[in-house]
Design a protein around this motif. Structure first.
Motif, PDB file in Angstrom:
ATOM      1  N   THR A  67     -11.846   1.358  -3.560  1.00 51.02           N
ATOM      2  CA  THR A  67     -11.078   1.011  -2.365  1.00 51.02           C
ATOM      3  C   THR A  67     -11.954   0.548  -1.208  1.00 51.02           C
ATOM      4  O   THR A  67     -11.435   0.234  -0.136  1.00 51.02           O
ATOM      5  CB  THR A  67     -10.221   2.205  -1.905  1.00 51.02           C
ATOM      6  OG1 THR A  67     -11.074   3.306  -1.598  1.00 51.02           O
ATOM      7  CG2 THR A  67      -9.225   2.605  -2.972  1.00 51.02           C
ATOM      8  N   ASP A  68     -13.265   0.503  -1.404  1.00 52.30           N
ATOM      9  CA  ASP A  68     -14.160   0.081  -0.325  1.00 52.30           C
ATOM     10  C   ASP A  68     -13.793  -1.289   0.223  1.00 52.30           C
ATOM     11  O   ASP A  68     -13.826  -1.505   1.437  1.00 52.30           O
ATOM     12  CB  ASP A  68     -15.621   0.054  -0.788  1.00 52.30           C
ATOM     13  CG  ASP A  68     -16.278   1.419  -0.741  1.00 52.30           C
ATOM     14  OD1 ASP A  68     -15.693   2.354  -0.165  1.00 52.30           O
ATOM     15  OD2 ASP A  68     -17.386   1.555  -1.299  1.00 52.30           O
ATOM     16  N   MET A  69     -13.446  -2.210  -0.647  1.00 45.35           N
ATOM     17  CA  MET A  69     -13.170  -3.574  -0.185  1.00 45.35           C
ATOM     18  C   MET A  69     -12.014  -3.609   0.806  1.00 45.35           C
ATOM     19  O   MET A  69     -11.948  -4.467   1.666  1.00 45.35           O
ATOM     20  CB  MET A  69     -12.896  -4.502  -1.357  1.00 45.35           C
ATOM     21  CG  MET A  69     -11.633  -4.226  -2.108  1.00 45.35           C
ATOM     22  SD  MET A  69     -11.437  -5.432  -3.430  1.00 45.35           S
ATOM     23  CE  MET A  69      -9.749  -5.144  -3.857  1.00 45.35           C
ATOM     24  N   TRP A  70     -11.089  -2.652   0.692  1.00 48.73           N
ATOM     25  CA  TRP A  70      -9.946  -2.617   1.612  1.00 48.73           C
ATOM     26  C   TRP A  70     -10.344  -2.057   2.970  1.00 48.73           C
ATOM     27  O   TRP A  70      -9.630  -2.236   3.951  1.00 48.73           O
ATOM     28  CB  TRP A  70      -8.808  -1.787   1.021  1.00 48.73           C
ATOM     29  CG  TRP A  70      -8.206  -2.450  -0.161  1.00 48.73           C
ATOM     30  CD1 TRP A  70      -8.416  -2.142  -1.467  1.00 48.73           C
ATOM     31  CD2 TRP A  70      -7.324  -3.574  -0.163  1.00 48.73           C
ATOM     32  NE1 TRP A  70      -7.710  -3.000  -2.276  1.00 48.73           N
ATOM     33  CE2 TRP A  70      -7.025  -3.887  -1.501  1.00 48.73           C
ATOM     34  CE3 TRP A  70      -6.754  -4.357   0.840  1.00 48.73           C
ATOM     35  CZ2 TRP A  70      -6.185  -4.934  -1.865  1.00 48.73           C
ATOM     36  CZ3 TRP A  70      -5.910  -5.399   0.477  1.00 48.73           C
ATOM     37  CH2 TRP A  70      -5.635  -5.673  -0.864  1.00 48.73           C
ATOM     38  N   ASP A 117       0.454  -1.340   8.990  1.00 45.09           N
ATOM     39  CA  ASP A 117       0.124  -0.012   9.537  1.00 45.09           C
ATOM     40  C   ASP A 117       0.370   1.071   8.496  1.00 45.09           C
ATOM     41  O   ASP A 117      -0.415   2.012   8.375  1.00 45.09           O
ATOM     42  CB  ASP A 117       0.946   0.279  10.800  1.00 45.09           C
ATOM     43  CG  ASP A 117       0.518  -0.571  11.990  1.00 45.09           C
ATOM     44  OD1 ASP A 117      -0.580  -1.163  11.949  1.00 45.09           O
ATOM     45  OD2 ASP A 117       1.293  -0.625  12.968  1.00 45.09           O
ATOM     46  N   ALA A 118       1.446   0.943   7.735  1.00 43.53           N
ATOM     47  CA  ALA A 118       1.766   1.934   6.693  1.00 43.53           C
ATOM     48  C   ALA A 118       0.696   1.931   5.598  1.00 43.53           C
ATOM     49  O   ALA A 118       0.290   3.000   5.120  1.00 43.53           O
ATOM     50  CB  ALA A 118       3.141   1.661   6.094  1.00 43.53           C
ATOM     51  N   GLN A 119       0.221   0.746   5.203  1.00 43.43           N
ATOM     52  CA  GLN A 119      -0.824   0.656   4.179  1.00 43.43           C
ATOM     53  C   GLN A 119      -2.138   1.237   4.701  1.00 43.43           C
ATOM     54  O   GLN A 119      -2.850   1.916   3.966  1.00 43.43           O
ATOM     55  CB  GLN A 119      -1.016  -0.794   3.739  1.00 43.43           C
ATOM     56  CG  GLN A 119       0.106  -1.318   2.877  1.00 43.43           C
ATOM     57  CD  GLN A 119      -0.047  -2.795   2.582  1.00 43.43           C
ATOM     58  OE1 GLN A 119      -0.430  -3.588   3.450  1.00 43.43           O
ATOM     59  NE2 GLN A 119       0.262  -3.171   1.350  1.00 43.43           N
ATOM     60  N   GLN A 120      -2.461   0.965   5.949  1.00 39.47           N
ATOM     61  CA  GLN A 120      -3.678   1.526   6.530  1.00 39.47           C
ATOM     62  C   GLN A 120      -3.617   3.051   6.536  1.00 39.47           C
ATOM     63  O   GLN A 120      -4.589   3.718   6.176  1.00 39.47           O
ATOM     64  CB  GLN A 120      -3.886   1.008   7.950  1.00 39.47           C
ATOM     65  CG  GLN A 120      -4.299  -0.446   8.007  1.00 39.47           C
ATOM     66  CD  GLN A 120      -4.433  -0.959   9.430  1.00 39.47           C
ATOM     67  OE1 GLN A 120      -4.159  -0.260  10.406  1.00 39.47           O
ATOM     68  NE2 GLN A 120      -4.859  -2.215   9.554  1.00 39.47           N
ATOM     69  N   ALA A 121      -2.473   3.596   6.922  1.00 41.44           N
ATOM     70  CA  ALA A 121      -2.313   5.053   6.944  1.00 41.44           C
ATOM     71  C   ALA A 121      -2.409   5.629   5.533  1.00 41.44           C
ATOM     72  O   ALA A 121      -3.055   6.668   5.319  1.00 41.44           O
ATOM     73  CB  ALA A 121      -0.984   5.424   7.585  1.00 41.44           C
ATOM     74  N   GLU A 122      -1.782   4.957   4.570  1.00 37.04           N
ATOM     75  CA  GLU A 122      -1.814   5.421   3.180  1.00 37.04           C
ATOM     76  C   GLU A 122      -3.232   5.381   2.618  1.00 37.04           C
ATOM     77  O   GLU A 122      -3.680   6.335   1.963  1.00 37.04           O
ATOM     78  CB  GLU A 122      -0.868   4.555   2.337  1.00 37.04           C
ATOM     79  CG  GLU A 122      -0.691   5.023   0.932  1.00 37.04           C
ATOM     80  CD  GLU A 122       0.290   4.151   0.145  1.00 37.04           C
ATOM     81  OE1 GLU A 122       0.714   4.614  -0.924  1.00 37.04           O
ATOM     82  OE2 GLU A 122       0.616   3.021   0.573  1.00 37.04           O
ATOM     83  N   LEU A 123      -3.953   4.301   2.887  1.00 37.18           N
ATOM     84  CA  LEU A 123      -5.318   4.172   2.396  1.00 37.18           C
ATOM     85  C   LEU A 123      -6.239   5.188   3.060  1.00 37.18           C
ATOM     86  O   LEU A 123      -7.078   5.806   2.397  1.00 37.18           O
ATOM     87  CB  LEU A 123      -5.839   2.749   2.629  1.00 37.18           C
ATOM     88  CG  LEU A 123      -7.217   2.439   2.057  1.00 37.18           C
ATOM     89  CD1 LEU A 123      -7.232   2.604   0.540  1.00 37.18           C
ATOM     90  CD2 LEU A 123      -7.650   1.031   2.440  1.00 37.18           C
ATOM     91  N   THR A 124      -6.068   5.392   4.355  1.00 39.20           N
ATOM     92  CA  THR A 124      -6.876   6.375   5.071  1.00 39.20           C
ATOM     93  C   THR A 124      -6.649   7.776   4.504  1.00 39.20           C
ATOM     94  O   THR A 124      -7.612   8.520   4.257  1.00 39.20           O
ATOM     95  CB  THR A 124      -6.544   6.344   6.575  1.00 39.20           C
ATOM     96  OG1 THR A 124      -6.863   5.045   7.084  1.00 39.20           O
ATOM     97  CG2 THR A 124      -7.328   7.395   7.340  1.00 39.20           C
ATOM     98  N   SER A 127      -3.011  10.581  -5.569  1.00 42.62           N
ATOM     99  CA  SER A 127      -2.527   9.368  -6.245  1.00 42.62           C
ATOM    100  C   SER A 127      -2.994   8.159  -5.460  1.00 42.62           C
ATOM    101  O   SER A 127      -2.869   8.098  -4.229  1.00 42.62           O
ATOM    102  CB  SER A 127      -0.999   9.365  -6.308  1.00 42.62           C
ATOM    103  OG  SER A 127      -0.553  10.434  -7.076  1.00 42.62           O
ATOM    104  N   LYS A 128      -3.543   7.194  -6.196  1.00 42.59           N
ATOM    105  CA  LYS A 128      -4.005   5.954  -5.563  1.00 42.59           C
ATOM    106  C   LYS A 128      -2.787   5.143  -5.133  1.00 42.59           C
ATOM    107  O   LYS A 128      -1.789   5.077  -5.862  1.00 42.59           O
ATOM    108  CB  LYS A 128      -4.849   5.162  -6.568  1.00 42.59           C
ATOM    109  CG  LYS A 128      -5.432   3.888  -6.005  1.00 42.59           C
ATOM    110  CD  LYS A 128      -6.494   3.278  -6.886  1.00 42.59           C
ATOM    111  CE  LYS A 128      -5.990   2.902  -8.254  1.00 42.59           C
ATOM    112  NZ  LYS A 128      -6.951   2.123  -9.033  1.00 42.59           N
ATOM    113  N   PRO A 129      -2.833   4.523  -3.946  1.00 44.29           N
ATOM    114  CA  PRO A 129      -1.715   3.682  -3.523  1.00 44.29           C
ATOM    115  C   PRO A 129      -1.419   2.614  -4.587  1.00 44.29           C
ATOM    116  O   PRO A 129      -2.348   2.031  -5.159  1.00 44.29           O
ATOM    117  CB  PRO A 129      -2.215   3.064  -2.220  1.00 44.29           C
ATOM    118  CG  PRO A 129      -3.230   4.035  -1.700  1.00 44.29           C
ATOM    119  CD  PRO A 129      -3.881   4.600  -2.933  1.00 44.29           C
ATOM    120  N   SER A 130      -0.173   2.354  -4.822  1.00 44.68           N
ATOM    121  CA  SER A 130       0.217   1.431  -5.902  1.00 44.68           C
ATOM    122  C   SER A 130      -0.266   0.008  -5.649  1.00 44.68           C
ATOM    123  O   SER A 130      -0.473  -0.752  -6.592  1.00 44.68           O
ATOM    124  CB  SER A 130       1.735   1.439  -6.064  1.00 44.68           C
ATOM    125  OG  SER A 130       2.355   1.038  -4.854  1.00 44.68           O
TER     126      SER A 130
END
Length: 92
Positions: free
Chosen positions: A44-47, A58-65, A87-90
């Motif tokens: 997930t580093d690239m993200w 914003d939701a994806q950033q929160a989920e990844l964080t 669980s890794k984000p889909s």
């Protein structure tokens, strides 16, 4: 609880008793968790790079964080033989 070991059931002996083989000490299990966790973080580093990060909602950033923080917390879990892998984000 230092000194705990994880055993793998192997087979029953001639008396019907289970024979166990040592697989990992708690310290070895924690090191294995760190290596697995590091691979998951690298996926997930690239993200986390600014150009990609800004393309996330914003939701994806929160989920990844939250996912990456949960990965970082794994080595300090109470039971390294039953770690709480998130669980890794889909969308990753």
């Amino acid at each position: 609880m230092p000194g705990r070991e994880w055993f793998l059931q192997q087979k029953k002996d001639e008396n019907g008793e289970w024979q166990f083989t040592r697989v990992l000490t708690e310290e070895e299990a924690r090191e294995q968790l760190r290596m697995i966790r590091q691979g998951c973080l690298e996926e997930t580093d690239m993200w986390a790079y600014m150009d990609r990060w800004n393309s996330l909602t914003d939701a994806q950033q929160a989920e990844l964080t939250a996912y990456r923080q949960a990965l970082r917390d794994i080595p300090s879990c109470d039971d390294p033989f039953n770690p709480p892998f998130p669980s890794k984000p889909s969308w990753v």
